[in-house]
Design a protein around this motif. Sequence first.
Motif, short mmCIF file in Angstrom:
data_model
loop_
_atom_site.label_atom_id
_atom_site.label_comp_id
_atom_site.label_asym_id
_atom_site.label_seq_id
_atom_site.Cartn_x
_atom_site.Cartn_y
_atom_site.Cartn_z
N GLN A 213 11.24 -2.92 -7.88
CA GLN A 213 12.57 -3.51 -7.72
C GLN A 213 13.51 -2.54 -7.00
OE1 GLN A 213 14.06 -6.81 -9.49
NE2 GLN A 213 14.90 -6.32 -7.50
N LYS A 214 13.38 -1.26 -7.33
CA LYS A 214 14.28 -0.25 -6.75
C LYS A 214 13.86 0.19 -5.35
CE LYS A 214 16.16 4.37 -7.63
NZ LYS A 214 16.11 5.57 -8.52
N GLU A 215 12.58 0.49 -5.18
CA GLU A 215 12.10 1.09 -3.94
C GLU A 215 11.50 0.09 -2.96
OE1 GLU A 215 12.84 4.13 -3.42
OE2 GLU A 215 13.37 4.75 -5.45
N GLY A 216 11.05 -1.05 -3.47
CA GLY A 216 10.33 -2.00 -2.64
C GLY A 216 11.08 -2.52 -1.44
N PRO A 217 12.34 -2.98 -1.60
CA PRO A 217 13.04 -3.54 -0.43
C PRO A 217 13.10 -2.61 0.77
CG PRO A 217 14.19 -4.13 -2.45
CD PRO A 217 13.12 -3.16 -2.84
N GLY A 218 13.35 -1.33 0.52
CA GLY A 218 13.43 -0.38 1.62
C GLY A 218 12.12 -0.24 2.37
N VAL A 219 11.01 -0.26 1.63
CA VAL A 219 9.70 -0.14 2.27
C VAL A 219 9.36 -1.42 3.03
CG1 VAL A 219 7.23 0.20 1.88
CG2 VAL A 219 8.90 1.50 0.53
N PHE A 220 9.64 -2.57 2.43
CA PHE A 220 9.38 -3.84 3.13
C PHE A 220 10.20 -3.92 4.43
CE2 PHE A 220 7.15 -5.28 -0.58
CZ PHE A 220 6.35 -6.34 -0.14
N THR B 82 0.84 -1.20 0.00
CA THR B 82 0.00 0.00 0.00
C THR B 82 0.88 1.25 0.00
OG1 THR B 82 -1.82 -1.11 1.14
CG2 THR B 82 -1.77 1.29 1.27
N GLU B 83 1.95 1.24 0.79
CA GLU B 83 2.84 2.41 0.82
C GLU B 83 3.59 2.57 -0.50
OE1 GLU B 83 6.63 3.99 3.43
OE2 GLU B 83 4.77 3.41 4.44
N ILE B 84 4.05 1.47 -1.07
CA ILE B 84 4.77 1.55 -2.35
C ILE B 84 3.85 2.09 -3.43
CG2 ILE B 84 5.85 0.16 -4.17
CD1 ILE B 84 6.79 -1.71 -1.80
N ALA B 85 2.59 1.63 -3.45
CA ALA B 85 1.63 2.10 -4.44
C ALA B 85 1.41 3.61 -4.31
CB ALA B 85 0.31 1.35 -4.30
N ALA B 86 1.34 4.09 -3.07
CA ALA B 86 1.15 5.53 -2.84
C ALA B 86 2.36 6.32 -3.33
CB ALA B 86 0.90 5.79 -1.35
N GLN B 87 3.55 5.79 -3.10
CA GLN B 87 4.76 6.46 -3.57
C GLN B 87 4.80 6.51 -5.10
OE1 GLN B 87 8.28 4.65 -1.91
NE2 GLN B 87 7.75 5.13 0.20
N TYR B 88 4.39 5.43 -5.72
CA TYR B 88 4.41 5.38 -7.19
C TYR B 88 3.42 6.39 -7.77
CZ TYR B 88 4.43 3.49 -11.93
OH TYR B 88 4.54 3.35 -13.31
N ASP C 207 7.01 -0.43 -15.96
CA ASP C 207 7.59 0.68 -15.22
C ASP C 207 7.36 0.50 -13.72
OD1 ASP C 207 8.82 3.43 -15.29
OD2 ASP C 207 6.94 3.92 -14.28
N PHE C 208 6.17 0.01 -13.34
CA PHE C 208 5.90 -0.23 -11.92
C PHE C 208 6.81 -1.33 -11.37
CE2 PHE C 208 3.70 -2.52 -8.49
CZ PHE C 208 3.60 -1.48 -7.57
N LEU C 209 7.05 -2.37 -12.16
CA LEU C 209 7.97 -3.42 -11.73
C LEU C 209 9.36 -2.86 -11.46
CD1 LEU C 209 5.70 -5.42 -12.45
CD2 LEU C 209 7.40 -6.85 -13.59
N SER C 210 9.82 -1.97 -12.33
CA SER C 210 11.14 -1.35 -12.13
C SER C 210 11.15 -0.52 -10.84
CB SER C 210 11.48 -0.46 -13.32
OG SER C 210 11.61 -1.22 -14.49
N PHE C 211 10.06 0.19 -10.60
CA PHE C 211 9.94 1.00 -9.38
C PHE C 211 9.95 0.08 -8.15
CE2 PHE C 211 7.52 3.23 -6.10
CZ PHE C 211 8.09 4.50 -6.12
#
Length: 278
Positions: free
Chosen positions: A261-268, A66-72, A255-259
């Motif tokens: 891959q880059k931002e997801g680990p930090g949020v998780f 949910t947080e990653i989606a909001a950032q995107y 493009d979302f997959l790329s986002f």
Amino acid sequence: MNKRGTWARLGRGAVLLALAAALLTGCGGQGGPGGAAENRPAAVKPAPSGQPLFAYVGAGLKEPVTEIAAQYEAQTGVKIELTFNNSGALLSQAETAKKGDIYIPGGKPFVEAAQKKGIIENVVGPIAYHVPAIITPKGNPAGIRDVRDLTRPGLKLVLPDKEATAIGKNAFKTFEQLGITAAVEKNILATVETLPKVSAMIGMGQGDAGIAEYSSVSNQKDKLEVLEIDPAVNVIDEIPCASLTFSTQKEQAKDFLSFMQKEGPGVFKKFGFKVPQQ
């Protein structure tokens, strides 16, 4: 021919040549050699369509996704519509509907199953790891210390469904490794379809212990305790992110997959998940 007529024709010709040169110079300034277009990137990302992306997401991943989606959305203007359920139910839903753009299940085996069905376009990951852990009410009143303790007669266990959830599948692989499946099954009070339900029941004191994601206590430390399972026997899964073949916005999904891959680990990681080293 008199000189006046000759010079008149030459004058008109010079004017035409001057106009042509000016036009060529103007075009070069926009897109020709030496113009501003040479400074543009070779490939320009297409503008968002304005249509939201639709994502099927494992229920245990609700908070970080949910947080990653909001950032995107904040970065691109593209909204991500999310639906949450256990990974198996989501796979069936996507296969039946043949609609949607993104699939983020709790474990890689669900993506592999979807690939066999021919509905996966691209995959990135691991974004994080899905780590089974034992959770107990605060204070661990039953005194559980090890996964083998779940066989103790009289315990009341709340477990995730072993067919529908990645954690459930992996927990039973651990039980099988240790030869304790039958003894554990005798203690099952309830089998539930999502990890949040395991945490909710144990948090309300409706069981002595449960199996959930390691991150389950990250925002419930006043109600729950977590006990790690011995890595020698624990079955840990990767959390992937995939796009679907029937997406009508494949470039935006990519493009979302790329986002992710880059931002997801930090949020998780922020939500207590274990993630790949960065």
